[in-house]
Design a protein around this motif. Structure first.
Motif, PDB file in Angstrom:
ATOM      1  N   ALA A  91       0.810  -1.221   0.000  1.00  0.00           N
ATOM      2  CA  ALA A  91       0.000   0.000   0.000  1.00  0.00           C
ATOM      3  C   ALA A  91       0.844   1.272   0.000  1.00  0.00           C
ATOM      4  O   ALA A  91       0.415   2.304  -0.517  1.00  0.00           O
ATOM      5  CB  ALA A  91      -0.937   0.005   1.211  1.00  0.00           C
ATOM      6  N   GLY A  92       2.049   1.200   0.541  1.00  0.00           N
ATOM      7  CA  GLY A  92       2.888   2.392   0.656  1.00  0.00           C
ATOM      8  C   GLY A  92       3.370   2.945  -0.667  1.00  0.00           C
ATOM      9  O   GLY A  92       3.776   4.113  -0.741  1.00  0.00           O
ATOM     10  N   GLY A  97      -4.724   6.947  -7.945  1.00  0.00           N
ATOM     11  CA  GLY A  97      -5.597   6.605  -9.067  1.00  0.00           C
ATOM     12  C   GLY A  97      -5.949   5.135  -9.098  1.00  0.00           C
ATOM     13  O   GLY A  97      -7.091   4.756  -9.384  1.00  0.00           O
ATOM     14  N   ALA A  98      -4.975   4.258  -8.799  1.00  0.00           N
ATOM     15  CA  ALA A  98      -5.235   2.822  -8.789  1.00  0.00           C
ATOM     16  C   ALA A  98      -6.186   2.455  -7.655  1.00  0.00           C
ATOM     17  O   ALA A  98      -7.080   1.613  -7.823  1.00  0.00           O
ATOM     18  CB  ALA A  98      -3.918   2.054  -8.648  1.00  0.00           C
ATOM     19  N   LEU A  99      -6.011   3.081  -6.496  1.00  0.00           N
ATOM     20  CA  LEU A  99      -6.901   2.822  -5.367  1.00  0.00           C
ATOM     21  C   LEU A  99      -8.318   3.261  -5.673  1.00  0.00           C
ATOM     22  O   LEU A  99      -9.287   2.554  -5.345  1.00  0.00           O
ATOM     23  CB  LEU A  99      -6.383   3.541  -4.120  1.00  0.00           C
ATOM     24  CG  LEU A  99      -5.058   3.016  -3.550  1.00  0.00           C
ATOM     25  CD1 LEU A  99      -4.520   3.972  -2.497  1.00  0.00           C
ATOM     26  CD2 LEU A  99      -5.246   1.625  -2.952  1.00  0.00           C
ATOM     27  N   GLN A 100      -8.465   4.406  -6.337  1.00  0.00           N
ATOM     28  CA  GLN A 100      -9.794   4.898  -6.690  1.00  0.00           C
ATOM     29  C   GLN A 100     -10.486   3.945  -7.662  1.00  0.00           C
ATOM     30  O   GLN A 100     -11.684   3.668  -7.528  1.00  0.00           O
ATOM     31  CB  GLN A 100      -9.689   6.300  -7.286  1.00  0.00           C
ATOM     32  CG  GLN A 100      -9.298   7.357  -6.274  1.00  0.00           C
ATOM     33  CD  GLN A 100      -9.049   8.706  -6.913  1.00  0.00           C
ATOM     34  OE1 GLN A 100      -8.641   8.801  -8.072  1.00  0.00           O
ATOM     35  NE2 GLN A 100      -9.300   9.769  -6.169  1.00  0.00           N
ATOM     36  N   GLN A 101      -9.732   3.452  -8.639  1.00  0.00           N
ATOM     37  CA  GLN A 101     -10.315   2.509  -9.584  1.00  0.00           C
ATOM     38  C   GLN A 101     -10.775   1.230  -8.879  1.00  0.00           C
ATOM     39  O   GLN A 101     -11.853   0.712  -9.155  1.00  0.00           O
ATOM     40  CB  GLN A 101      -9.296   2.158 -10.670  1.00  0.00           C
ATOM     41  CG  GLN A 101      -9.079   3.251 -11.692  1.00  0.00           C
ATOM     42  CD  GLN A 101      -8.154   2.792 -12.804  1.00  0.00           C
ATOM     43  OE1 GLN A 101      -7.047   2.337 -12.545  1.00  0.00           O
ATOM     44  NE2 GLN A 101      -8.612   2.897 -14.024  1.00  0.00           N
ATOM     45  N   MET A 102      -9.941   0.731  -7.979  1.00  0.00           N
ATOM     46  CA  MET A 102     -10.293  -0.496  -7.270  1.00  0.00           C
ATOM     47  C   MET A 102     -11.487  -0.260  -6.343  1.00  0.00           C
ATOM     48  O   MET A 102     -12.363  -1.133  -6.213  1.00  0.00           O
ATOM     49  CB  MET A 102      -9.084  -0.987  -6.469  1.00  0.00           C
ATOM     50  CG  MET A 102      -9.185  -2.433  -6.033  1.00  0.00           C
ATOM     51  SD  MET A 102      -9.112  -3.565  -7.442  1.00  0.00           S
ATOM     52  CE  MET A 102      -9.947  -4.999  -6.754  1.00  0.00           C
ATOM     53  N   ASN A 103     -11.541   0.909  -5.732  1.00  0.00           N
ATOM     54  CA  ASN A 103     -12.667   1.230  -4.857  1.00  0.00           C
ATOM     55  C   ASN A 103     -13.987   1.244  -5.619  1.00  0.00           C
ATOM     56  O   ASN A 103     -15.037   0.882  -5.072  1.00  0.00           O
ATOM     57  CB  ASN A 103     -12.434   2.584  -4.183  1.00  0.00           C
ATOM     58  CG  ASN A 103     -11.326   2.539  -3.157  1.00  0.00           C
ATOM     59  OD1 ASN A 103     -10.964   1.460  -2.667  1.00  0.00           O
ATOM     60  ND2 ASN A 103     -10.760   3.684  -2.826  1.00  0.00           N
ATOM     61  N   ALA A 115      -8.661  -7.853  -4.592  1.00  0.00           N
ATOM     62  CA  ALA A 115      -7.321  -7.704  -4.023  1.00  0.00           C
ATOM     63  C   ALA A 115      -6.533  -6.780  -4.949  1.00  0.00           C
ATOM     64  O   ALA A 115      -6.808  -6.698  -6.149  1.00  0.00           O
ATOM     65  CB  ALA A 115      -6.616  -9.051  -3.897  1.00  0.00           C
ATOM     66  N   LEU A 116      -5.566  -6.087  -4.387  1.00  0.00           N
ATOM     67  CA  LEU A 116      -4.729  -5.175  -5.164  1.00  0.00           C
ATOM     68  C   LEU A 116      -3.270  -5.535  -4.934  1.00  0.00           C
ATOM     69  O   LEU A 116      -2.798  -5.583  -3.796  1.00  0.00           O
ATOM     70  CB  LEU A 116      -4.986  -3.720  -4.742  1.00  0.00           C
ATOM     71  CG  LEU A 116      -4.505  -2.630  -5.688  1.00  0.00           C
ATOM     72  CD1 LEU A 116      -5.118  -2.776  -7.076  1.00  0.00           C
ATOM     73  CD2 LEU A 116      -4.841  -1.243  -5.120  1.00  0.00           C
ATOM     74  N   MET A 117      -2.564  -5.809  -6.034  1.00  0.00           N
ATOM     75  CA  MET A 117      -1.192  -6.284  -5.963  1.00  0.00           C
ATOM     76  C   MET A 117      -0.205  -5.129  -5.811  1.00  0.00           C
ATOM     77  O   MET A 117      -0.519  -3.988  -6.142  1.00  0.00           O
ATOM     78  CB  MET A 117      -0.857  -7.100  -7.224  1.00  0.00           C
ATOM     79  CG  MET A 117      -1.748  -8.326  -7.434  1.00  0.00           C
ATOM     80  SD  MET A 117      -1.622  -9.528  -6.089  1.00  0.00           S
ATOM     81  CE  MET A 117      -3.134  -9.222  -5.177  1.00  0.00           C
ATOM     82  N   PRO A 118       1.020  -5.393  -5.343  1.00  0.00           N
ATOM     83  CA  PRO A 118       1.972  -4.311  -5.059  1.00  0.00           C
ATOM     84  C   PRO A 118       2.506  -3.594  -6.297  1.00  0.00           C
ATOM     85  O   PRO A 118       3.101  -2.523  -6.165  1.00  0.00           O
ATOM     86  CB  PRO A 118       3.101  -5.020  -4.298  1.00  0.00           C
ATOM     87  CG  PRO A 118       2.982  -6.461  -4.673  1.00  0.00           C
ATOM     88  CD  PRO A 118       1.526  -6.700  -4.876  1.00  0.00           C
ATOM     89  N   ASP A 119       2.313  -4.150  -7.484  1.00  0.00           N
ATOM     90  CA  ASP A 119       2.746  -3.437  -8.696  1.00  0.00           C
ATOM     91  C   ASP A 119       1.654  -2.545  -9.241  1.00  0.00           C
ATOM     92  O   ASP A 119       1.782  -1.994 -10.340  1.00  0.00           O
ATOM     93  CB  ASP A 119       3.184  -4.437  -9.775  1.00  0.00           C
ATOM     94  CG  ASP A 119       2.065  -5.372 -10.225  1.00  0.00           C
ATOM     95  OD1 ASP A 119       1.120  -5.575  -9.438  1.00  0.00           O
ATOM     96  OD2 ASP A 119       2.137  -5.901 -11.349  1.00  0.00           O
ATOM     97  N   ALA A 120       0.563  -2.373  -8.496  1.00  0.00           N
ATOM     98  CA  ALA A 120      -0.619  -1.695  -9.018  1.00  0.00           C
ATOM     99  C   ALA A 120      -0.339  -0.255  -9.443  1.00  0.00           C
ATOM    100  O   ALA A 120       0.390   0.484  -8.781  1.00  0.00           O
ATOM    101  CB  ALA A 120      -1.731  -1.717  -7.971  1.00  0.00           C
TER     102      ALA A 120
END
Length: 469
Positions: A91-92, A97-103, A115-120
């Motif tokens: 997450a760090g 933008g990736a978090l918003q899309q996943m949300n 789930a969201l991978m670390p290369d997101a």
């Protein structure tokens, strides 16, 4: 070179709504993309209109995306008020933008888990590195445009010292035996069982794509697609029964070419016609798998996946033959695909958009960059990740930002320092544009075990540095 000049009429013709979004878009394009042709500029704006959230972190286009996001339309299918919870790895160093899309994705009525991978990083539809499980629904844009984009590693019996001693031959055959680019075709007859698949006769839109499939079989796309020679290090016990040590490896990354792109475009349009969602979620339009359209897409998607695999096998076969080598072992895996799987006791459709399958005991390849190592991994079957891992290091900079901030001189200097020969490619794919692969791997140590690594030495990419095909 003439400067770009756009009109409001041109933007309205491609679907831009009346209002401030048009003037903001014209200003942004004429400033940031002033040397583009009108056709190229409008193509970029079409992509922003289709998925504005994907561009909120893009320095050149975020104002346009923001204005489009302000546009309100009637919501025919409401999203969930309470989103499905999902696990985030690394997450760090995942952008907003990736978090918003996943949300948004986990608010879909059909969403079951995510789930969201670390290369997101932000992409089209699901973020790159996004994993989404749905009930009885497949999302064409959740799979992606490059259906079945794939990694393939061949471990060969060639002496490792030959990579340096005979570098010119390795490079020459790499160029001779590969073709790259959005419209690339292979000259000469190429045969493969995938071209005889019945679906090319049974589905009308696939009949029209058969000729393209024949011409492009055994070629690679552009953008981050590559074929490269390197050194494989096997670190311990493995499924190949190979002694620990170093080997010559051939690693490739590309997908289903024009076939997959046309399948994606056709069924994405169909999904959006059948599944009316709010503008912010239109790119998540789905097809139900108990309906004809969903079943047809599912069949076409799997054909595109088989075609992507056949492309890699053709490339590897040519290069292995050209180098008079013998295949010792091979590891392959899709990303940009959807699978029927059982999670928490129920069958779901798992979309892995730029994510590697990592079920218990499943082997895969997670590449770094043109200079950073890639890793051969064995999945640990972690339930919270939906049996998934990253598909690479992931971008730290957009293509636009990388091309603007990294010079060709800086790239060449860095490649020389790292002892890597590059054919094609450009600053938009520079190693500096990617996250640190070691940090990414550390963030997913609970998802995969490392059984080997691949260090690039001679890399071939498309000359245009363009977007993935």
């Amino acid at each position: 070179m003439p400067r770009l000049r756009l009109t409001g009429k041109a933007l309205r013709n491609i679907g831009y709504p009346e209002g401030p979004a048009i003037s903001v878009a014209i200003t942004a394009m004429e400033k940031q993309f002033r040397h583009h042709s009108e056709e190229a500029a409008l193509d970029i704006l079409k992509q922003v209109l289709l998925d504005p959230m994907a561009y909120l972190a893009d320095d050149g286009l975020r104002k346009v995306a923001g204005k489009l996001m302000e546009t309100k339309e009637e919501e025919d299918i409401p999203l969930k008020e309470i989103p499905v919870p999902y696990e985030i790895y690394g997450a760090g160093f995942i952008e907003t933008g990736a978090l918003q899309q996943m949300n948004n994705a986990v608010r879909l009525p059909v969403a079951v888990a995510g789930a969201l991978m670390p290369d997101a990083h932000h992409g089209y539809g699901l973020p790159i590195g996004g994993v989404l499980a749905t009930h009885n629904a497949v999302i064409p844009y959740g799979v992606g445009v490059d259906i079945g984009c794939r990694m393939c590693l061949s471990i060969l019996d060639l002496p490792v010292v030959s990579l340096e001693r005979h570098a010119a031959k390795f490079k020459r055959e790499l160029v001779t035996q590969t073709e790259f680019g959005a419209g690339a075709t292979w000259v000469g007859k190429t045969e493969d069982a995938v071209l005889e698949h019945a679906l090319f006769r049974e589905i009308p839109m696939l009949r029209h794509l058969h000729k393209k499939a024949v011409e492009q079989l055994g070629t690679s796309g552009s953008g981050n697609h590559f074929v490269e020679w390197g050194i494989v290090q096997i670190t311990g016990t493995n499924e190949f029964n190979l002694p620990a040590g170093t080997y010559v490896g051939l690693l490739s990354h590309s997908g289903s070419r024009g076939l997959g792109a046309q399948i994606a475009a056709h069924y994405t349009r169909l999904a959006r016609e059948l599944c009316q969602l709010p503008r912010m979620a239109q790119h998540f339009a789905w097809l139900e798998l108990d309906k004809e359209a969903g079943q047809e897409y599912w069949a076409a998607m799997n054909l595109a996946g088989d075609y992507a695999s056949a492309c890699h096998n053709q490339i590897h076969r040519r290069l292995i033959k050209a180098m008079d080598a013998r295949l010792l072992a091979r590891v392959e895996n899709h990303h940009n695909f959807a699978w029927k799987e059982i999670h928490n006791g129920q069958e779901v459709i798992v979309h892995r958009k730029g994510a590697t399958p990592a079920g218990k005991g499943v082997l895969g390849i997670i590449p770094g960059s043109m200079t950073a190592p890639g890793y051969i991994v064995r999945g640990r079957g972690e339930a919270a990740s939906l049996h998934s891992a990253s598909h690479g290091a992931g971008r730290a900079m957009s293509r636009f930002n990388a091309a603007q901030s990294i010079s060709q001189y800086e790239l060449n200097k860095y490649l020389k320092e790292q002892g890597v020969i590059l054919v094609g490619g450009g600053p938009d794919e520079a190693p500096m544009a990617y996250k640190n692969i070691n940090e990414v791997m550390a963030a997913q140590s609970s998802l995969v075990d490392v059984i080997g690594r691949f260090q690039p030495r001679i890399v071939r990419m498309a000359d245009d540095g363009g977007k993935e095909d």
